[in-house]
Scaffold this motif. Sequence first.
Motif, PDB file in Angstrom:
ATOM      1  N   ARG A 198       0.818  11.376  -8.306  1.00  0.00           N
ATOM      2  CA  ARG A 198       1.022  12.212  -7.123  1.00  0.00           C
ATOM      3  C   ARG A 198       2.196  13.169  -7.281  1.00  0.00           C
ATOM      4  O   ARG A 198       3.143  12.903  -7.954  1.00  0.00           O
ATOM      5  CB  ARG A 198       1.254  11.323  -5.901  1.00  0.00           C
ATOM      6  N   GLU A 249       2.614   1.649  -3.407  1.00  0.00           N
ATOM      7  CA  GLU A 249       1.695   2.080  -4.460  1.00  0.00           C
ATOM      8  C   GLU A 249       1.460   3.574  -4.360  1.00  0.00           C
ATOM      9  O   GLU A 249       1.397   4.274  -5.353  1.00  0.00           O
ATOM     10  CB  GLU A 249       0.382   1.304  -4.377  1.00  0.00           C
ATOM     11  N   LYS A 250       1.314   4.058  -3.148  1.00  0.00           N
ATOM     12  CA  LYS A 250       1.107   5.501  -2.972  1.00  0.00           C
ATOM     13  C   LYS A 250       2.356   6.264  -3.385  1.00  0.00           C
ATOM     14  O   LYS A 250       2.282   7.277  -4.070  1.00  0.00           O
ATOM     15  CB  LYS A 250       0.785   5.795  -1.499  1.00  0.00           C
ATOM     16  N   ARG A 251       3.528   5.765  -2.963  1.00  0.00           N
ATOM     17  CA  ARG A 251       4.758   6.509  -3.215  1.00  0.00           C
ATOM     18  C   ARG A 251       5.135   6.537  -4.690  1.00  0.00           C
ATOM     19  O   ARG A 251       5.646   7.530  -5.194  1.00  0.00           O
ATOM     20  CB  ARG A 251       5.916   5.890  -2.422  1.00  0.00           C
ATOM     21  N   GLY A 273       0.822  -1.203   0.000  1.00  0.00           N
ATOM     22  CA  GLY A 273       0.000   0.000   0.000  1.00  0.00           C
ATOM     23  C   GLY A 273       0.859   1.257   0.000  1.00  0.00           C
ATOM     24  O   GLY A 273       0.625   2.199  -0.756  1.00  0.00           O
ATOM     25  N   ARG A 274       1.894   1.251   0.840  1.00  0.00           N
ATOM     26  CA  ARG A 274       2.799   2.398   0.913  1.00  0.00           C
ATOM     27  C   ARG A 274       3.490   2.635  -0.423  1.00  0.00           C
ATOM     28  O   ARG A 274       3.555   3.763  -0.915  1.00  0.00           O
ATOM     29  CB  ARG A 274       3.865   2.160   1.992  1.00  0.00           C
ATOM     30  N   ASP A 315       3.081   6.181  -7.217  1.00  0.00           N
ATOM     31  CA  ASP A 315       1.995   6.613  -8.091  1.00  0.00           C
ATOM     32  C   ASP A 315       2.427   7.870  -8.848  1.00  0.00           C
ATOM     33  O   ASP A 315       2.682   8.910  -8.251  1.00  0.00           O
ATOM     34  CB  ASP A 315       0.750   6.913  -7.242  1.00  0.00           C
TER      35      ASP A 315
END
Lengths: 267, 269
Positions: free
Chosen positions: A267, A260-262, A257-258, A264
């Motif tokens: 972003r 994927e956010k980082r 999850g981390r 992305d």
Amino acid sequence: MSVLSSLKPTQRARLGTIASYVVGLGVLLFVLLTADWPTITKQFFNPEVAASMFPGIITVALRNTLLYTIVSFVVGSLLGIVLAVLKLTGGPLGWFAVGFIELFRGVPALLTIFAFAYGVPLAFGGNQIPGGSVGAGILGLIVVTGAYSAEIIRAGIQAVHSGQNEAARSLGMTQGQTMFWVILPQALRIVIPPMTNELVMLLKDSSLLFIAGATVFTKELTTFARDSLSTHANPTPLIVAAALYLIVTLPLTWLVGRLEKRLDPKR
Amino acid sequence: MSDLVPTVDSNEPPIRIKDLHKSFGDNEVLKGIDLTVAEGEVVCVIGPSGSGKSTLLRCVNMLEKPTSGSIKLLGAEMTDPDVEVDQVRTHVGMVFQSFNLFPNMTAIGNCIIAQRQVLKRSKAEAIEIAKKNLELVGLGDRMSYHPAKLSGGQQQRVAIARALSMDPKIMLFDEPTAALDPELVGDVLAVMRDLAEAGMTMMVVTHEMMFARDVSDRTIFMDGGVIVEEGPSAELITAPKEERTQVFLKRVLDPTHIEDSELGQTEPD
Ligand SMILES: Nc1ncnc2c1ncn2[C@@H]1O[C@H](COP(=O)(O)OP(=O)(O)OP(=O)(O)O)[C@@H](O)[C@H]1O
Ligand SMILES: [Mg+2]
């Protein structure tokens, strides 16, 4: 009925949610109040049975689970890179890669591992494979991982902007040099989250090795728990094994999850 | 600057294109292009969007495969299957509208990779040449930056340094300043001007009419996949002969012209 139909769709949806919570809570209460708790505790959370599993479940079973997973992941991912590149290159080898990928993605992993665990020792002489039938089963796991990660890596390669390929080729780099030095390093970054997911799946799929008939020293978590269960005629070992799987998988899932956010790009 | 440009020891012109056709499916994008670029010549290609300028440039170094016709670079027939296209490309630098730097490498890393892998230069030599070229484009103090940490203008100058590090004999530019903020365009054009003055053979697709007029020897106006008009740059841009060239230049040189005609069209009668 008339009351229901007079509600707005969002209100009706909310009412549905509330209703399902009420029903769920009711079922939970019913189970809690009517279940035979002393028996359940003795059967599933039996401290003596649990204690008897240590330290073997850590020093042998968990260690083997991690070992098999890591070996399969590393070798399987390398195989996946090769298959992905072959598939994208096309030609006869490309068709071989496509066939390989489709075969091992289309057949249950259990069947593949079973076939390798029994077939490979038969075909090549049982004593020559390191780890015996478990070693052969791991080959099956590697092949399955290779097939799945090949598709992930292929998607990663195709996600690299085509301008990267053009820039490298315009500098005189060959197709192979471009792939190795420019495209793959970027593709592998892109696939970090899905490959970490694949690692979690693989950790759980390593339990399928139980079919290979492990010895005392080659048991992984699930085989160990199953054998303890038959010894004690008590399912507590399953709970202990499940907890150990979770101790490893939950941080990994959190990490996905981390990542994927980082990573992305939006972003 | 002059040591940048190795002399071409062939009697052939660096670029000779004959009857070049290129189709994408049924869409014929290039309809018979003939073009020769002499050594040290700077040729600008202008024309409306979709006229085939990029396709022409990409065909020159075979990033796009021509449907028919002949492309000779430094005497090598690029459409001949026996010609080592990768080999010829090492002498032909290309700069893209979207920079296309390798994001996983630093500025100097971008300039080193092909020197090492393609030209098999020693690490020390590759670093020295990369440094020289980064300093040349004014980025001596940004060598260890990753592309993401550089402005668009800086990225494009790294891309130019990357191409120059291969000691090319020809440089191709595809709208190198089109993706830049207006205040960053000047730095990139200045580098290109230096390069032109140093005698580099250049083919430049651009919308910068002042650059074309002042820097290039010859300008080519393309429309609908053909060369409509070509001539000495100052002449073609200030006094075009063909009507299509006149209409195009009027539109790009005088932005208010577009607004007027658009207003005229949308006005209710
Ligand atoms: N790879 C491709 N596949 C299909 N059609 C393409 C491809 N590349 C270009 N075309 C088509 O070819 C035509 C010419 O494109 P090209 O990019 O050469 O134009 P251009 O003159 O460079 O325009 P611009 O000024 O917008 O960059 C366009 O109609 C475009 O849609
Ligand atoms: Mg273009």
